[in-house]
Motif scaffolding. Structure first.
Motif, PDB file in Angstrom:
ATOM      1  N   ARG A 262       0.777  -1.424   0.376  1.00 43.36           N
ATOM      2  CA  ARG A 262       0.027  -0.199   0.272  1.00 43.36           C
ATOM      3  C   ARG A 262       0.827   1.272  -0.593  1.00 43.36           C
ATOM      4  O   ARG A 262       2.039   1.423   0.088  1.00 43.36           O
ATOM      5  CB  ARG A 262      -1.116   0.334   1.754  1.00 43.36           C
ATOM      6  N   SER A 263       0.731   2.479  -0.677  1.00 48.32           N
ATOM      7  CA  SER A 263       1.579   3.577  -0.379  1.00 48.32           C
ATOM      8  C   SER A 263       2.381   4.151  -0.788  1.00 48.32           C
ATOM      9  O   SER A 263       3.119   4.673   0.087  1.00 48.32           O
ATOM     10  CB  SER A 263       0.645   4.399   1.120  1.00 48.32           C
ATOM     11  N   ALA A 264       2.205   2.874  -1.836  1.00 47.81           N
ATOM     12  CA  ALA A 264       3.908   3.194  -2.780  1.00 47.81           C
ATOM     13  C   ALA A 264       4.346   4.539  -3.363  1.00 47.81           C
ATOM     14  O   ALA A 264       3.554   4.490  -4.482  1.00 47.81           O
ATOM     15  CB  ALA A 264       3.968   1.891  -3.511  1.00 47.81           C
ATOM     16  N   ARG A 265       4.652   4.980  -2.886  1.00 52.20           N
ATOM     17  CA  ARG A 265       5.360   6.584  -3.675  1.00 52.20           C
ATOM     18  C   ARG A 265       6.647   6.211  -4.091  1.00 52.20           C
ATOM     19  O   ARG A 265       7.505   6.145  -3.271  1.00 52.20           O
ATOM     20  CB  ARG A 265       4.694   7.572  -3.380  1.00 52.20           C
ATOM     21  N   ILE A 266       6.844   6.638  -5.585  1.00 50.44           N
ATOM     22  CA  ILE A 266       8.101   7.793  -5.391  1.00 50.44           C
ATOM     23  C   ILE A 266       8.480   9.006  -6.235  1.00 50.44           C
ATOM     24  O   ILE A 266       6.852   9.133  -7.074  1.00 50.44           O
ATOM     25  CB  ILE A 266       9.011   7.140  -7.018  1.00 50.44           C
ATOM     26  N   ASN A 267       8.891  10.105  -5.892  1.00 52.78           N
ATOM     27  CA  ASN A 267       9.306  11.216  -5.958  1.00 52.78           C
ATOM     28  C   ASN A 267      10.464  11.211  -6.955  1.00 52.78           C
ATOM     29  O   ASN A 267      11.842  11.273  -6.027  1.00 52.78           O
ATOM     30  CB  ASN A 267       8.740  12.137  -5.098  1.00 52.78           C
ATOM     31  N   VAL A 268      10.653  12.109  -8.249  1.00 50.80           N
ATOM     32  CA  VAL A 268      11.718  12.080  -8.711  1.00 50.80           C
ATOM     33  C   VAL A 268      11.571  13.647  -8.994  1.00 50.80           C
ATOM     34  O   VAL A 268      10.893  14.555  -8.720  1.00 50.80           O
ATOM     35  CB  VAL A 268      11.538  12.091 -10.086  1.00 50.80           C
ATOM     36  N   THR A 269      13.211  13.987  -7.967  1.00 52.18           N
ATOM     37  CA  THR A 269      13.003  14.952  -7.535  1.00 52.18           C
ATOM     38  C   THR A 269      14.156  16.014  -8.664  1.00 52.18           C
ATOM     39  O   THR A 269      14.550  17.462  -8.744  1.00 52.18           O
ATOM     40  CB  THR A 269      14.505  15.298  -5.734  1.00 52.18           C
ATOM     41  N   ASP A 270      15.139  15.346  -9.212  1.00 53.56           N
ATOM     42  CA  ASP A 270      15.434  15.732 -10.545  1.00 53.56           C
ATOM     43  C   ASP A 270      15.923  14.902 -12.278  1.00 53.56           C
ATOM     44  O   ASP A 270      17.043  13.785 -11.246  1.00 53.56           O
ATOM     45  CB  ASP A 270      17.298  16.172 -10.007  1.00 53.56           C
TER      46      ASP A 270
END
Length: 318
Positions: free
Chosen positions: A153-161
């Motif tokens: 659950r709640s699997a997220r990836i945030n690309v910062t660059d």
């Protein structure tokens, strides 16, 4: 056979008519009474029952974000459970405030917790390699995140660059969910500057599918979103049976943060334990509430309602 005169027959018919009329009137009264009672009972049950169910849903919905917050800030199972128990009471009271004025008693208490593990990396300049802590661990670009997983659950990836991402032809980051045949998400940039990015989803069978977005996207793996927009290609673990393994390939080809909660409890007996260190400096695996059971009670002058409600943050992502 008795010989009835005309007058006698008339009297018999008249009496019979009165009997039938009285019977119809009585039957009508009975039917009307039944219908009225049924409507009244149904109306009362709907009104009281609807309020009770609304209270239960308000508590459960409010606690979803509370559980996620407790998971982010908790350091141990004991601390997490204590904080969640207090939060349940507080949320219950807030949800019941408008009921008190109507003479209604409503409350909720924490019954049990199903434990899982929150896995993540909070450094905005970090990549998707495994941990350098403990010192005996080998830093790897290809590594196993978790094994024996039944749900995520709640699997997220945030690309910062996104400029740090690889081109599709240069071994970009892959996240695999596999039971032997992998479901794979590949994250890459479409140009050298990373002004546009894309994910390619390869299920175990069937054609691959692609979603595109601008730079520095946020990917909701289990929610099926790419930069806040629904991505029809992204159906987490499509075609994969449980239990499954989550693995990373080319983890250095990424800069950003990630997090996910699995229903598995990762401890020192698990092979993936050595891939993690201590939050928040390196990739971590810490205790987390996967789901919680809350006992809800609602009482008025005409209704007594009690039930167990399940709180599953991110369930809509499943």
């Amino acid at each position: 056979m008795a010989d009835l005169s005309g007058d006698d027959r008339g009297q018999v018919l008249l009496v019979a008519g009165f009997v039938l009329a009285a019977s119809f009137v009585a039957l009508t009264l009975v039917l009307n009474s039944v219908i009225y009672t049924e409507n009244l009972a149904t109306r009362g049950a709907d009104a009281g029952g609807g309020d009770a169910i609304s209270y239960r849903n308000d508590v459960a919905d409010g606690l979803e974000s509370v559980v996620e917050s407790v998971n982010r800030n908790g350091s141990s199972r004991t601390a997490i459970r204590d904080e969640l128990s207090r939060a349940v009471v507080s949320t219950s009271r807030r949800a019941a405030q408008f009921q008190v004025l109507r003479g209604i008693s409503a409350n909720a208490t924490l019954v049990s917790v199903a434990w899982g593990t929150r896995i993540g990396q909070n450094q905005t300049t970090g990549n998707f390699t495994n941990s350098t802590v403990p010192a005996s661990a080998d830093v790897a670009s290809d590594w196993t995140v978790a094994t024996g997983v039944d749900a995520t659950r709640s699997a997220r990836i945030n690309v910062t660059d996104s400029s740090e991402l690889a081109l599709q032809s240069n071994d970009p980051l892959e996240l695999q969910v596999t039971d032997g045949s992998p479901w794979t998400v590949t994250l890459f940039k479409n140009d050298s500057a990373g002004t546009t990015t894309a994910i390619e989803v390869d299920p175990p069978s069937g054609p691959s599918r692609v979603c595109s977005a601008g730079k520095d996207p946020a990917i909701g793996l289990t929610a099926g979103t790419f930069n806040g927009t629904d991505c029809p290609a992204l159906e987490y673990g499509e075609g994969i049976s449980t239990p499954y393994t989550i693995a990373v390939r080319n983890g250095r080809q990424f800069q950003g943060t990630y997090s996910l909660v699995v229903d598995e409890v990762i401890d020192s007996t698990d092979i993936e334990y050595d891939n993690y260190g201590t939050a928040p400096d390196v990739p971590f695996a810490v205790p987390a509430v996967y789901s919680a059971t809350v006992h809800v009670e609602y009482q008025s002058t005409s209704l007594s309602y009690a039930t167990d409600a399940q709180v599953r943050p991110g369930e809509s992502d499943d």
